[in-house]
Design a protein around this motif. Structure first.
Motif, PDB file in Angstrom:
ATOM      1  N   LEU A   1      12.113   7.226  11.848  1.00  0.00           N
ATOM      2  CA  LEU A   1      12.724   6.978  10.548  1.00  0.00           C
ATOM      3  C   LEU A   1      12.248   8.089   9.625  1.00  0.00           C
ATOM      4  CD1 LEU A   1      11.916   3.147  10.399  1.00  0.00           C
ATOM      5  CD2 LEU A   1      14.026   4.220  11.202  1.00  0.00           C
ATOM      6  N   ILE A   2      13.159   8.949   9.214  1.00  0.00           N
ATOM      7  CA  ILE A   2      12.799  10.081   8.361  1.00  0.00           C
ATOM      8  C   ILE A   2      12.678   9.622   6.929  1.00  0.00           C
ATOM      9  CG2 ILE A   2      13.475  12.383   7.594  1.00  0.00           C
ATOM     10  CD1 ILE A   2      15.203  12.593  10.111  1.00  0.00           C
ATOM     11  N   SER A   3      11.535   9.912   6.321  1.00  0.00           N
ATOM     12  CA  SER A   3      11.333   9.485   4.943  1.00  0.00           C
ATOM     13  C   SER A   3      11.869  10.534   3.983  1.00  0.00           C
ATOM     14  CB  SER A   3       9.849   9.255   4.670  1.00  0.00           C
ATOM     15  OG  SER A   3       9.649   9.054   3.286  1.00  0.00           O
ATOM     16  N   ARG A   4      12.818  10.105   3.152  1.00  0.00           N
ATOM     17  CA  ARG A   4      13.353  11.002   2.132  1.00  0.00           C
ATOM     18  C   ARG A   4      12.392  11.077   0.960  1.00  0.00           C
ATOM     19  NH1 ARG A   4      17.829  11.036  -0.224  1.00  0.00           N
ATOM     20  NH2 ARG A   4      17.920   8.901  -1.022  1.00  0.00           N
ATOM     21  N   LYS A   5      11.586  10.050   0.818  1.00  0.00           N
ATOM     22  CA  LYS A   5      10.734   9.966  -0.361  1.00  0.00           C
ATOM     23  C   LYS A   5       9.626   8.952  -0.096  1.00  0.00           C
ATOM     24  CE  LYS A   5      12.173  10.135  -5.197  1.00  0.00           C
ATOM     25  NZ  LYS A   5      13.189   9.548  -6.088  1.00  0.00           N
ATOM     26  N   ARG A   6       8.402   9.333  -0.393  1.00  0.00           N
ATOM     27  CA  ARG A   6       7.305   8.362  -0.348  1.00  0.00           C
ATOM     28  C   ARG A   6       7.132   7.865  -1.770  1.00  0.00           C
ATOM     29  NH1 ARG A   6       1.265  10.148   1.472  1.00  0.00           N
ATOM     30  NH2 ARG A   6       1.189  10.912  -0.661  1.00  0.00           N
ATOM     31  N   THR A   7       7.638   6.667  -2.067  1.00  0.00           N
ATOM     32  CA  THR A   7       7.643   6.217  -3.460  1.00  0.00           C
ATOM     33  C   THR A   7       6.335   5.558  -3.866  1.00  0.00           C
ATOM     34  OG1 THR A   7       8.585   4.029  -3.020  1.00  0.00           O
ATOM     35  CG2 THR A   7      10.134   5.852  -3.313  1.00  0.00           C
ATOM     36  N   LYS A   8       5.510   5.204  -2.881  1.00  0.00           N
ATOM     37  CA  LYS A   8       4.193   4.648  -3.228  1.00  0.00           C
ATOM     38  C   LYS A   8       3.195   5.000  -2.160  1.00  0.00           C
ATOM     39  CE  LYS A   8       1.778   0.489  -4.780  1.00  0.00           C
ATOM     40  NZ  LYS A   8       1.899  -0.942  -5.161  1.00  0.00           N
ATOM     41  N   PHE A   9       2.019   5.432  -2.578  1.00  0.00           N
ATOM     42  CA  PHE A   9       0.922   5.632  -1.629  1.00  0.00           C
ATOM     43  C   PHE A   9      -0.364   5.294  -2.336  1.00  0.00           C
ATOM     44  CE2 PHE A   9      -2.474   7.923   0.445  1.00  0.00           C
ATOM     45  CZ  PHE A   9      -2.249   7.607   1.775  1.00  0.00           C
ATOM     46  N   GLN A  10      -0.948   4.187  -1.970  1.00  0.00           N
ATOM     47  CA  GLN A  10      -2.222   3.812  -2.562  1.00  0.00           C
ATOM     48  C   GLN A  10      -3.207   3.412  -1.473  1.00  0.00           C
ATOM     49  OE1 GLN A  10      -2.487  -0.866  -3.771  1.00  0.00           O
ATOM     50  NE2 GLN A  10      -1.930   0.604  -5.338  1.00  0.00           N
ATOM     51  N   THR A  11      -4.478   3.587  -1.777  1.00  0.00           N
ATOM     52  CA  THR A  11      -5.519   3.218  -0.826  1.00  0.00           C
ATOM     53  C   THR A  11      -6.292   2.009  -1.334  1.00  0.00           C
ATOM     54  OG1 THR A  11      -6.973   4.808  -1.906  1.00  0.00           O
ATOM     55  CG2 THR A  11      -5.807   5.555   0.062  1.00  0.00           C
ATOM     56  N   ARG A  12      -5.947   1.548  -2.538  1.00  0.00           N
ATOM     57  CA  ARG A  12      -6.677   0.457  -3.176  1.00  0.00           C
ATOM     58  C   ARG A  12      -6.313  -0.894  -2.583  1.00  0.00           C
ATOM     59  NH1 ARG A  12      -5.776  -1.461  -9.404  1.00  0.00           N
ATOM     60  NH2 ARG A  12      -7.551  -2.879  -9.557  1.00  0.00           N
TER      61      ARG A  12
ATOM     62  N   MET B   1       0.834  -1.199   0.000  1.00  0.00           N
ATOM     63  CA  MET B   1       0.000   0.000   0.000  1.00  0.00           C
ATOM     64  C   MET B   1       0.872   1.254   0.000  1.00  0.00           C
ATOM     65  SD  MET B   1      -2.900  -1.440  -0.034  1.00  0.00           S
ATOM     66  CE  MET B   1      -4.181  -0.299   0.438  1.00  0.00           C
ATOM     67  N   GLN B   2       1.975   1.212   0.752  1.00  0.00           N
ATOM     68  CA  GLN B   2       2.848   2.368   0.843  1.00  0.00           C
ATOM     69  C   GLN B   2       4.294   1.924   0.896  1.00  0.00           C
ATOM     70  OE1 GLN B   2       1.336   4.730   4.291  1.00  0.00           O
ATOM     71  NE2 GLN B   2      -0.433   3.392   4.003  1.00  0.00           N
ATOM     72  N   CYS B   3       5.170   2.773   0.365  1.00  0.00           N
ATOM     73  CA  CYS B   3       6.610   2.517   0.408  1.00  0.00           C
ATOM     74  C   CYS B   3       7.327   3.831   0.705  1.00  0.00           C
ATOM     75  CB  CYS B   3       7.082   1.928  -0.914  1.00  0.00           C
ATOM     76  SG  CYS B   3       8.871   1.635  -0.986  1.00  0.00           S
ATOM     77  N   TYR B   4       8.061   3.846   1.815  1.00  0.00           N
ATOM     78  CA  TYR B   4       8.816   5.030   2.225  1.00  0.00           C
ATOM     79  C   TYR B   4      10.308   4.719   2.156  1.00  0.00           C
ATOM     80  CZ  TYR B   4       4.296   6.431   4.127  1.00  0.00           C
ATOM     81  OH  TYR B   4       2.965   6.751   4.264  1.00  0.00           O
ATOM     82  N   GLN B   5      11.059   5.552   1.473  1.00  0.00           N
ATOM     83  CA  GLN B   5      12.512   5.439   1.502  1.00  0.00           C
ATOM     84  C   GLN B   5      12.988   6.292   2.664  1.00  0.00           C
ATOM     85  OE1 GLN B   5      14.438   6.208  -2.235  1.00  0.00           O
ATOM     86  NE2 GLN B   5      16.464   6.309  -1.298  1.00  0.00           N
ATOM     87  N   VAL B   6      13.700   5.670   3.613  1.00  0.00           N
ATOM     88  CA  VAL B   6      14.031   6.361   4.861  1.00  0.00           C
ATOM     89  C   VAL B   6      15.539   6.432   5.089  1.00  0.00           C
ATOM     90  CG1 VAL B   6      11.838   5.693   5.922  1.00  0.00           C
ATOM     91  CG2 VAL B   6      13.869   4.264   6.261  1.00  0.00           C
ATOM     92  N   THR B   7      15.921   7.311   6.005  1.00  0.00           N
ATOM     93  CA  THR B   7      17.329   7.441   6.369  1.00  0.00           C
ATOM     94  C   THR B   7      17.595   6.628   7.628  1.00  0.00           C
ATOM     95  OG1 THR B   7      16.902   9.356   7.769  1.00  0.00           O
ATOM     96  CG2 THR B   7      17.370   9.786   5.468  1.00  0.00           C
ATOM     97  N   GLY B   8      18.843   6.183   7.803  1.00  0.00           N
ATOM     98  CA  GLY B   8      19.211   5.462   9.016  1.00  0.00           C
ATOM     99  C   GLY B   8      19.632   4.046   8.708  1.00  0.00           C
TER     100      GLY B   8
END
Lengths: 152, 152
Positions: free
Chosen positions: B136-147, A93-100
């Motif tokens: 965890l700090i997200s540099r980028k949200r590469t996917k966000f879906q509600t389906r 559903m979601q993918c976050y690229q994170v630091t650490g």
DNA sequence: CGTGAAATATGTATCGT
DNA sequence: ACGATACATATTTCACG
């Protein structure tokens, strides 16, 4: 984008099934002026899309996982391939690229543990790019909202 | 809930701005029959709500955090108070109660680091119930879906 | 941005399967 | 119980001020 646009957006974040008339009334505009703004917000991409939010429990997709993924090495090409694989997987559903210490955090929705096992084999481990991953099994999703705080 | 309902749901998960006519055509029903099903799905709570998904970058809320929370002790009352606090905080988009070393995972959306610091002080640390947390700090949200995957 | 009229969609009643 | 057709009501949409 002014205050009126923000009010429109905040209304639609909460209820996109509002008729344009009702929306116009709430933000204090005529229906035509309101519609023009909504169309502009859609075309400019501020409104990405309008979707129905379903009850996962009613659909047998009630198992949520938080997955922390560590890659084999820090490599742009590897990362791009991984994100593309996540993009293509409907369970993700979601993918976050994170630091650490961790590289990615996934939110995964599946029907049951067997489905999750298959996901791990067929999607996570399928690219020889994942060094290790840690799964946090969600017993309960106590909050799920899509409404961003707009500060108005 | 039959195959037709699932097809309706899957369409609306992808695009809730479809007119009832267009939806009816796609699933192969008359508009009135389709409308009856949609209304039933709404009333039964399978369709929880319809919302606009906005582009966070366009709104200055582009900083996403994954927060792993460990509570001071395993206590139902404590957990309930914590989830209520998360429910009330607009920055908290999602809250998962998980098994393992960590007790909760949050997805938090804020405008900047200062906002996140304030959130930590005013919301996370405000209840004397959080033992520790890892961000965890997200540099980028590469996917966000509600389906949700409906398997049809 | 607002007004008003034409085009479209929604919602309801009724009938048939 | 469910779907289709047809009609009344409501909404969207556009030209114009």
């Amino acid at each position: 984008m002014d205050r009126l646009d923000l009010r429109i957006l905040d209304q639609l974040q909460q209820d996109a099934s509002l008729t344009n008339q009702a929306l116009a009334e709430r933000v204090g505009l005529s229906p035509s002026a309101c519609l023009k703004r909504v169309r502009r917000l859609r075309e400019s991409g501020v409104i990405q899309r309008e979707v129905a939010i379903l009850a996962p429990e009613a659909l047998g997709a009630s198992l949520h996982m938080v997955v922390e993924v560590t890659m084999v090495r820090d490599d742009r090409t590897l990362y791009r391939r991984f994100t593309q694989r996540m993009e293509a997987a409907p369970e993700v559903m979601q993918c976050y690229q994170v630091t650490g210490e961790v590289d990615f955090v996934l939110i995964v929705s599946v029907a049951d543990m067997e489905s999750y096992d298959r996901f791990c084999d067929n999607v996570l481990d399928a690219g020889q790019d994942v060094h290790k991953f840690r799964t946090l099994i969600s017993r309960k999703r106590t909050k799920f909202q899509t409404r961003l705080p707009l500060g108005i």
